[in-house]
Scaffold this motif. Sequence first.
Motif, PDB file in Angstrom:
ATOM      1  N   TYR A   3       0.839  -1.201   0.000  1.00 23.14           N
ATOM      2  CA  TYR A   3       0.000   0.000   0.000  1.00 23.14           C
ATOM      3  C   TYR A   3       0.869   1.245   0.000  1.00 23.14           C
ATOM      4  N   SER A   4       0.475   2.212  -0.822  1.00 15.67           N
ATOM      5  CA  SER A   4       1.191   3.474  -0.871  1.00 15.67           C
ATOM      6  C   SER A   4       0.789   4.385   0.292  1.00 15.67           C
ATOM      7  N   ARG A   5      -0.463   4.261   0.731  1.00  8.72           N
ATOM      8  CA  ARG A   5      -0.991   5.080   1.816  1.00  8.72           C
ATOM      9  C   ARG A   5      -1.755   4.205   2.800  1.00  8.72           C
ATOM     10  N   VAL A   6      -1.702   4.587   4.078  1.00  7.05           N
ATOM     11  CA  VAL A   6      -2.427   3.871   5.128  1.00  7.05           C
ATOM     12  C   VAL A   6      -3.130   4.896   6.005  1.00  7.05           C
ATOM     13  N   GLY A   7      -4.418   4.657   6.257  1.00  3.78           N
ATOM     14  CA  GLY A   7      -5.192   5.550   7.109  1.00  3.78           C
ATOM     15  C   GLY A   7      -5.886   4.798   8.224  1.00  3.78           C
ATOM     16  N   VAL A   8      -6.173   5.511   9.323  1.00  2.00           N
ATOM     17  CA  VAL A   8      -6.854   4.948  10.491  1.00  2.00           C
ATOM     18  C   VAL A   8      -7.995   5.878  10.877  1.00  2.00           C
ATOM     19  N   VAL A   9      -9.168   5.310  11.114  1.00  2.00           N
ATOM     20  CA  VAL A   9     -10.306   6.094  11.608  1.00  2.00           C
ATOM     21  C   VAL A   9     -10.826   5.425  12.873  1.00  2.00           C
ATOM     22  N   THR A  10     -10.901   6.164  13.970  1.00  2.00           N
ATOM     23  CA  THR A  10     -11.404   5.596  15.222  1.00  2.00           C
ATOM     24  C   THR A  10     -12.911   5.831  15.349  1.00  2.00           C
ATOM     25  N   GLY A  11     -13.556   4.959  16.110  1.00  2.11           N
ATOM     26  CA  GLY A  11     -14.998   5.090  16.294  1.00  2.11           C
ATOM     27  C   GLY A  11     -15.744   5.049  14.981  1.00  2.11           C
ATOM     28  N   ALA A  12     -15.422   4.050  14.144  1.00  2.00           N
ATOM     29  CA  ALA A  12     -15.852   4.106  12.736  1.00  2.00           C
ATOM     30  C   ALA A  12     -16.921   3.086  12.359  1.00  2.00           C
ATOM     31  N   ASN A  13     -17.570   2.472  13.345  1.00  2.00           N
ATOM     32  CA  ASN A  13     -18.571   1.470  12.983  1.00  2.00           C
ATOM     33  C   ASN A  13     -19.928   2.068  12.626  1.00  2.00           C
ATOM     34  N   LYS A  14     -20.123   3.377  12.886  1.00  2.00           N
ATOM     35  CA  LYS A  14     -21.402   4.011  12.561  1.00  2.00           C
ATOM     36  C   LYS A  14     -21.216   5.523  12.469  1.00  2.00           C
ATOM     37  N   GLY A  15     -22.292   6.200  12.098  1.00  2.00           N
ATOM     38  CA  GLY A  15     -22.322   7.661  12.128  1.00  2.00           C
ATOM     39  C   GLY A  15     -21.236   8.326  11.314  1.00  2.00           C
ATOM     40  N   ILE A  16     -20.660   9.379  11.882  1.00  2.00           N
ATOM     41  CA  ILE A  16     -19.643  10.173  11.181  1.00  2.00           C
ATOM     42  C   ILE A  16     -18.414   9.326  10.870  1.00  2.00           C
ATOM     43  N   GLY A  17     -18.000   8.500  11.810  1.00  2.00           N
ATOM     44  CA  GLY A  17     -16.800   7.693  11.591  1.00  2.00           C
ATOM     45  C   GLY A  17     -16.933   6.771  10.398  1.00  2.00           C
ATOM     46  N   LEU A  18     -18.055   6.097  10.273  1.00  2.00           N
ATOM     47  CA  LEU A  18     -18.298   5.211   9.127  1.00  2.00           C
ATOM     48  C   LEU A  18     -18.336   6.007   7.832  1.00  2.00           C
ATOM     49  N   ALA A  19     -18.976   7.184   7.885  1.00  2.00           N
ATOM     50  CA  ALA A  19     -19.033   8.042   6.697  1.00  2.00           C
ATOM     51  C   ALA A  19     -17.653   8.547   6.307  1.00  2.00           C
ATOM     52  N   VAL A  20     -16.795   8.811   7.294  1.00  2.00           N
ATOM     53  CA  VAL A  20     -15.428   9.246   6.997  1.00  2.00           C
ATOM     54  C   VAL A  20     -14.680   8.148   6.236  1.00  2.00           C
ATOM     55  N   VAL A  21     -14.813   6.915   6.689  1.00  2.00           N
ATOM     56  CA  VAL A  21     -14.163   5.801   5.980  1.00  2.00           C
ATOM     57  C   VAL A  21     -14.668   5.743   4.539  1.00  2.00           C
ATOM     58  N   ARG A  22     -15.964   5.836   4.386  1.00  2.00           N
ATOM     59  CA  ARG A  22     -16.591   5.776   3.059  1.00  2.00           C
ATOM     60  C   ARG A  22     -16.091   6.897   2.163  1.00  2.00           C
ATOM     61  N   GLN A  23     -16.047   8.129   2.695  1.00  2.00           N
ATOM     62  CA  GLN A  23     -15.615   9.275   1.899  1.00  2.00           C
ATOM     63  C   GLN A  23     -14.121   9.248   1.601  1.00  2.00           C
ATOM     64  N   LEU A  24     -13.331   8.709   2.494  1.00  2.00           N
ATOM     65  CA  LEU A  24     -11.902   8.542   2.197  1.00  2.00           C
ATOM     66  C   LEU A  24     -11.726   7.671   0.953  1.00  2.00           C
ATOM     67  N   ALA A  25     -12.475   6.571   0.913  1.00  2.00           N
ATOM     68  CA  ALA A  25     -12.370   5.677  -0.243  1.00  2.00           C
ATOM     69  C   ALA A  25     -12.873   6.343  -1.519  1.00  2.00           C
ATOM     70  N   LEU A  26     -13.950   7.120  -1.412  1.00  2.00           N
ATOM     71  CA  LEU A  26     -14.511   7.782  -2.588  1.00  2.00           C
ATOM     72  C   LEU A  26     -13.619   8.914  -3.107  1.00  2.00           C
ATOM     73  N   GLN A  27     -13.028   9.672  -2.190  1.00  2.00           N
ATOM     74  CA  GLN A  27     -12.305  10.884  -2.584  1.00  2.00           C
ATOM     75  C   GLN A  27     -10.810  10.685  -2.823  1.00  2.00           C
ATOM     76  N   TYR A  28     -10.258   9.593  -2.328  1.00  2.00           N
ATOM     77  CA  TYR A  28      -8.816   9.383  -2.457  1.00  2.00           C
ATOM     78  C   TYR A  28      -8.310   9.412  -3.903  1.00  2.00           C
ATOM     79  N   PRO A  29      -9.004   8.788  -4.861  1.00  2.00           N
ATOM     80  CA  PRO A  29      -8.445   8.764  -6.225  1.00  2.00           C
ATOM     81  C   PRO A  29      -8.140  10.140  -6.800  1.00  2.00           C
ATOM     82  N   LYS A  30      -8.919  11.166  -6.441  1.00  2.00           N
ATOM     83  CA  LYS A  30      -8.689  12.518  -6.971  1.00  2.00           C
ATOM     84  C   LYS A  30      -7.888  13.394  -6.005  1.00  2.00           C
ATOM     85  N   SER A  31      -7.399  12.793  -4.925  1.00  2.00           N
ATOM     86  CA  SER A  31      -6.636  13.548  -3.933  1.00  2.00           C
ATOM     87  C   SER A  31      -5.181  13.701  -4.354  1.00  2.00           C
ATOM     88  N   PRO A  32      -4.537  14.819  -3.967  1.00  2.00           N
ATOM     89  CA  PRO A  32      -3.102  14.956  -4.234  1.00  2.00           C
ATOM     90  C   PRO A  32      -2.273  13.927  -3.480  1.00  2.00           C
TER      91      PRO A  32
END
Length: 288
Positions: A3-32
């Motif tokens: 892996y070129s990049r590794v990320g960690v999200v705490t408290g991620a099984n629901k709510g904002i944390g789960l959405a953060v994981v989801r958005q990281l995956a969606l937005q990473y391809p166009k990220s610098p």
Amino acid sequence: MSYSRVGVVTGANKGIGLAVVRQLALQYPKSPLNTGPFLIYLTARDKAKGESALKELHKDEQLKQAKALVSDGGLSEIRYHTLDITDSTSVEAFAIYLKMNHGDGVDIVINNAGIAMDGFDSNIVKSTLGCNFYKTMEACHAFLPLIKLDGRLVNVASTSGKLNKYSNEIRNRFLASKTEEDVTSIMKDFALAVDAGKENEAGFPSAAYAVSKAGLIASTRALAHAEKEKGNTVLINSCCPGYVNTDMSKGNGTKTPDEGAQTPVMLALRDLKGESGIFWKEETHEEW
């Protein structure tokens, strides 16, 4: 797979944390920050809930349509790992795991885990400060040595932690805080005042969650300053996701979790031009 990049999200099984994981995956391809495959750790203290959240993401239609996940030919892989930030042994074990499995470091840590309890008394204050302030900062110190020099540390705070609820004396103490010890001193004074039933006379609101988040904003700022003085180039920021419709807001929030995830994800993935030690909301600086 490497892996070129590794990320960690705490408290991620629901709510904002789960959405953060989801958005990281969606937005990473166009990220610098996109330099190749991205591994995201979805962490939570409850294994069953964490693994259920992982299954939910693998069925997510938007992720599938975007071909965001490795299983669909994309760049991101999401894994569950147990982490209870209120348990020092759990935090230490995960830090050791990360060091052993990612010897060159991780790129992103988003501390989202937190609690909001009903009522107000000494026990609620102790529990709330314990999780949202003391243990979140403990997690920062456990993970910070593992973050690469161009990495990001993001603490999810709240505008409830803004300083307009305090006496001028307490507000000035927050603003003058240069070290985490300075902030801890304020938290201790708050807890003592609550024990005595005199928090208002001492200049504090009767609000455990709000004070815990004020402490988190202040300590994040102090940590960023201290690390910059050492020459550390990790960008360390805090943010408010907004009033999000989650269990924590009892379903009263005005934003969806995906909308609430935007500012934490922006701080993790976009070019911040070196900005660190700042409190953010709606993807911009927020007056504290």
